[in-house]
Design a protein around this motif. Structure first.
Motif, PDB file in Angstrom:
ATOM      1  N   LEU A  32       0.899  -1.235   0.143  1.00 35.60           N
ATOM      2  CA  LEU A  32       0.064  -0.020   0.029  1.00 35.60           C
ATOM      3  C   LEU A  32       0.744   1.260   0.006  1.00 35.60           C
ATOM      4  N   LEU A  33       1.958   1.327   0.741  1.00 41.11           N
ATOM      5  CA  LEU A  33       2.730   2.504   0.866  1.00 41.11           C
ATOM      6  C   LEU A  33       3.476   2.698  -0.171  1.00 41.11           C
ATOM      7  N   LEU A  34       4.037   1.665  -1.015  1.00 40.59           N
ATOM      8  CA  LEU A  34       4.893   1.732  -2.093  1.00 40.59           C
ATOM      9  C   LEU A  34       4.103   2.118  -3.506  1.00 40.59           C
ATOM     10  N   SER A  92      16.700   4.523  -2.002  1.00 38.37           N
ATOM     11  CA  SER A  92      16.163   5.639  -1.605  1.00 38.37           C
ATOM     12  C   SER A  92      14.857   5.308  -2.379  1.00 38.37           C
ATOM     13  N   PHE A  93      13.694   6.155  -1.781  1.00 39.98           N
ATOM     14  CA  PHE A  93      12.198   5.909  -2.141  1.00 39.98           C
ATOM     15  C   PHE A  93      11.859   7.536  -2.560  1.00 39.98           C
ATOM     16  N   GLY A 151       9.162  13.654  -0.316  1.00 41.59           N
ATOM     17  CA  GLY A 151       9.083  12.470  -0.790  1.00 41.59           C
ATOM     18  C   GLY A 151      10.313  11.595  -0.981  1.00 41.59           C
ATOM     19  N   ILE A 152      11.333  11.794  -0.431  1.00 42.01           N
ATOM     20  CA  ILE A 152      12.416  11.252  -0.551  1.00 42.01           C
ATOM     21  C   ILE A 152      12.903  10.499   0.774  1.00 42.01           C
ATOM     22  N   ALA A 153      13.210   9.225   0.860  1.00 37.35           N
ATOM     23  CA  ALA A 153      13.544   8.395   2.097  1.00 37.35           C
ATOM     24  C   ALA A 153      14.752   7.775   1.451  1.00 37.35           C
ATOM     25  N   THR A 154      15.675   7.543   2.601  1.00 37.08           N
ATOM     26  CA  THR A 154      16.625   6.503   2.356  1.00 37.08           C
ATOM     27  C   THR A 154      16.785   5.488   3.382  1.00 37.08           C
TER      28      THR A 154
END
Length: 128
Positions: A74-76, A93-94, A116-119
């Protein structure tokens, strides 16, 4: 339900190497668990598993199996996963184009990640 997720070639290469070097065999896969939280909106962990766990869905990325639990799927949805290797950080990274900006900054005075960027650093690697 398969999420609409894009895995960039660098991320696929990293995932594939993790699975290959695990020694778990041809049916093994890269299990990615993503939960809500953190500054950028994501907390993530990954492991290499011999088979999907109960409730996991297999996301084929070429001939690589990526195992995704329900909440992660769901989150991806709509997210692009990449891999970066820079002097300051190495890991997945997302990028979620629908995420809002983060208002925090680190104590060192540097700015926060772009919206919106996560590592996920490679130190998060666990082997089950």
């Amino acid at each position: 339900m398969q999420p609409n997720v894009i895995v960039k070639p660098a991320a696929e290469k990293f995932m594939r190497r993790m699975v290959r070097f695990s020694g778990l065999g041809a049916e093994a896969g890269f299990r990615l668990t993503v939960t809500a939280g953190g500054c950028s909106g994501y907390n993530a962990e990954f492991t290499v598993e011999g088979a999907p766990l109960a409730g996991d869905e297999v996301l084929p990325v070429g001939d690589l199996n990526v195992f995704l639990p329900a909440e992660s799927r769901l989150l991806l949805d709509g997210v692009t996963i990449d891999f970066a290797d820079t002097p300051s950080s190495t890991g997945l990274s997302f990028h979620n184009p629908n995420a809002g900006a983060c208002g925090c900054s680190s104590s060192s005075g540097t700015s926060a990640q772009p919206p919106g960027i996560a590592t996920v650093d490679i130190s998060a690697i666990r082997r089950s």
